[in-house]
Design an enzyme around this catalytic site. Structure first.
Site, PDB file in Angstrom:
ATOM      1  N   ARG A  66     -23.761  -9.492  38.722  1.00  0.00           N
ATOM      2  CA  ARG A  66     -22.589  -9.377  37.861  1.00  0.00           C
ATOM      3  C   ARG A  66     -22.533 -10.493  36.824  1.00  0.00           C
ATOM      4  O   ARG A  66     -22.142 -10.283  35.672  1.00  0.00           O
ATOM      5  CB  ARG A  66     -21.334  -9.460  38.718  1.00  0.00           C
ATOM      6  CG  ARG A  66     -20.495  -8.227  38.719  1.00  0.00           C
ATOM      7  CD  ARG A  66     -19.313  -8.359  39.676  1.00  0.00           C
ATOM      8  NE  ARG A  66     -19.363  -7.314  40.669  1.00  0.00           N
ATOM      9  CZ  ARG A  66     -19.048  -6.041  40.447  1.00  0.00           C
ATOM     10  NH1 ARG A  66     -18.642  -5.665  39.262  1.00  0.00           N
ATOM     11  NH2 ARG A  66     -19.133  -5.139  41.386  1.00  0.00           N
ATOM     12  N   HIS A 110      -3.101  -0.389  34.116  1.00  0.00           N
ATOM     13  CA  HIS A 110      -3.429   0.229  35.407  1.00  0.00           C
ATOM     14  C   HIS A 110      -2.491   1.418  35.620  1.00  0.00           C
ATOM     15  O   HIS A 110      -1.279   1.293  35.406  1.00  0.00           O
ATOM     16  CB  HIS A 110      -3.266  -0.808  36.529  1.00  0.00           C
ATOM     17  CG  HIS A 110      -3.598  -0.250  37.875  1.00  0.00           C
ATOM     18  ND1 HIS A 110      -4.897  -0.014  38.270  1.00  0.00           N
ATOM     19  CD2 HIS A 110      -2.812   0.164  38.894  1.00  0.00           C
ATOM     20  CE1 HIS A 110      -4.883   0.509  39.492  1.00  0.00           C
ATOM     21  NE2 HIS A 110      -3.631   0.629  39.885  1.00  0.00           N
TER      22      HIS A 110
HETATM   23  C1  GRF Z   1      -6.351   5.083  32.158  1.00  0.00           C
HETATM   24  O1  GRF Z   1      -5.592   5.866  33.041  1.00  0.00           O
HETATM   25  C2  GRF Z   1      -6.223   3.638  32.525  1.00  0.00           C
HETATM   26  O2  GRF Z   1      -4.966   3.291  33.012  1.00  0.00           O
HETATM   27  C3  GRF Z   1      -7.237   3.528  33.619  1.00  0.00           C
HETATM   28  O3  GRF Z   1      -8.318   4.341  33.203  1.00  0.00           O
HETATM   29  C4  GRF Z   1      -7.836   5.342  32.312  1.00  0.00           C
HETATM   30  C5  GRF Z   1      -8.603   5.180  31.031  1.00  0.00           C
HETATM   31  O4  GRF Z   1      -8.412   6.223  30.137  1.00  0.00           O
HETATM   32  N1  GRF Z   1      -7.566   2.158  33.906  1.00  0.00           N
HETATM   33  P1  GRF Z   1      -8.906   6.090  28.620  1.00  0.00           P
HETATM   34  O5  GRF Z   1     -10.388   5.717  28.666  1.00  0.00           O
HETATM   35  O6  GRF Z   1      -8.078   5.040  27.958  1.00  0.00           O
HETATM   36  O7  GRF Z   1      -8.695   7.452  28.054  1.00  0.00           O
END
Ligand code: GRF
Length: 196
Positions: A66, A110
């Site tokens: 990582r 999130h």
């Molecule tokens: C979103 O639901 C975000 O909260 C989560 O992953 C998804 C990403 O969607 N962490 P996008 O790539 O922004 O369309």
């Protein structure tokens, strides 16, 4: 003063698009880079179409290391000299060393009402628990997963008959309002929590 914003994505980047579109006018934030760990991420094309510089650092050759992946990612990132780093659907866990480097300036979205449901499968878990409210959270990133001071939350109802997919679509729509709102406030120096 202009705040330079870099955005990390892994997929479609719909939140990234919402963020980039919001960075105009009296918003002091401006996009300087969209970077992805997946060279095939659809969001990279969308960013380029909007005129934002892009970078891809494939994590797969760094499997098991990582730190080496992050060192490679840091190159384009530091060259862009961001004041704010937004994680927007970025699906790699970051080491404490990386997080420390951007302490107080790294935001994440999130798809749950944290502290409920850190990690994956948030919508299925909310439905299984019988929750009547769901939503999304924007928070400052700390070395703990989906942790850190909450800057804002958007709330949506869980409707009878919801599947993880229907709930995810409703939450995602709310994310597209929440993240730009929080970023604008943050770029203005506001760290108080907002609820939509
Ligand atoms: C979103 O639901 C975000 O909260 C989560 O992953 C998804 C990403 O969607 N962490 P996008 O790539 O922004 O369309």
């Amino acid at each position: 003063m202009v705040k330079r914003v870099a955005i990390l994505i892994s997929g479609g980047g719909s939140n990234m698009v919402a963020l980039v579109r919001s960075m105009t006018g009296d918003n002091p934030a401006r996009p300087v880079l969209v970077a992805s760990n997946d060279p095939a991420a659809a969001g990279l094309v969308r960013a380029a179409e909007m005129g934002v510089p892009t970078a891809a650092v494939d994590h797969r050759p760094f499997r098991g290391d990582r730190g080496a992946f992050e060192a490679a990612l840091l190159e384009p990132l530091l060259a862009a000299e961001p004041d704010i780093l937004c994680l927007a659907g970025f699906m790699r866990i970051l080491t404490p060393g990386f997080v420390d480097r951007f302490q107080g300036m790294m935001l994440n979205i999130h798809p749950s009402l944290l502290p409920k449901y850190p990690g994956l499968h948030t919508h299925a878990r909310a439905i299984e628990a019988g929750d009547t409210r769901a939503g999304a959270t924007v928070h400052l990133v700390t070395p703990l997963l989906d942790d850190g001071p909450i800057l804002g939350q958007a709330h949506v109802p869980v409707e009878p008959g919801d599947t993880p997919e229907t709930l995810a679509a409703r939450v995602l729509k709310a994310e597209h309002l929440l993240y730009p709102t929080v970023l604008h406030r943050f770029a203005d120096g506001m760290t108080g929590r907002i609820d939509l």
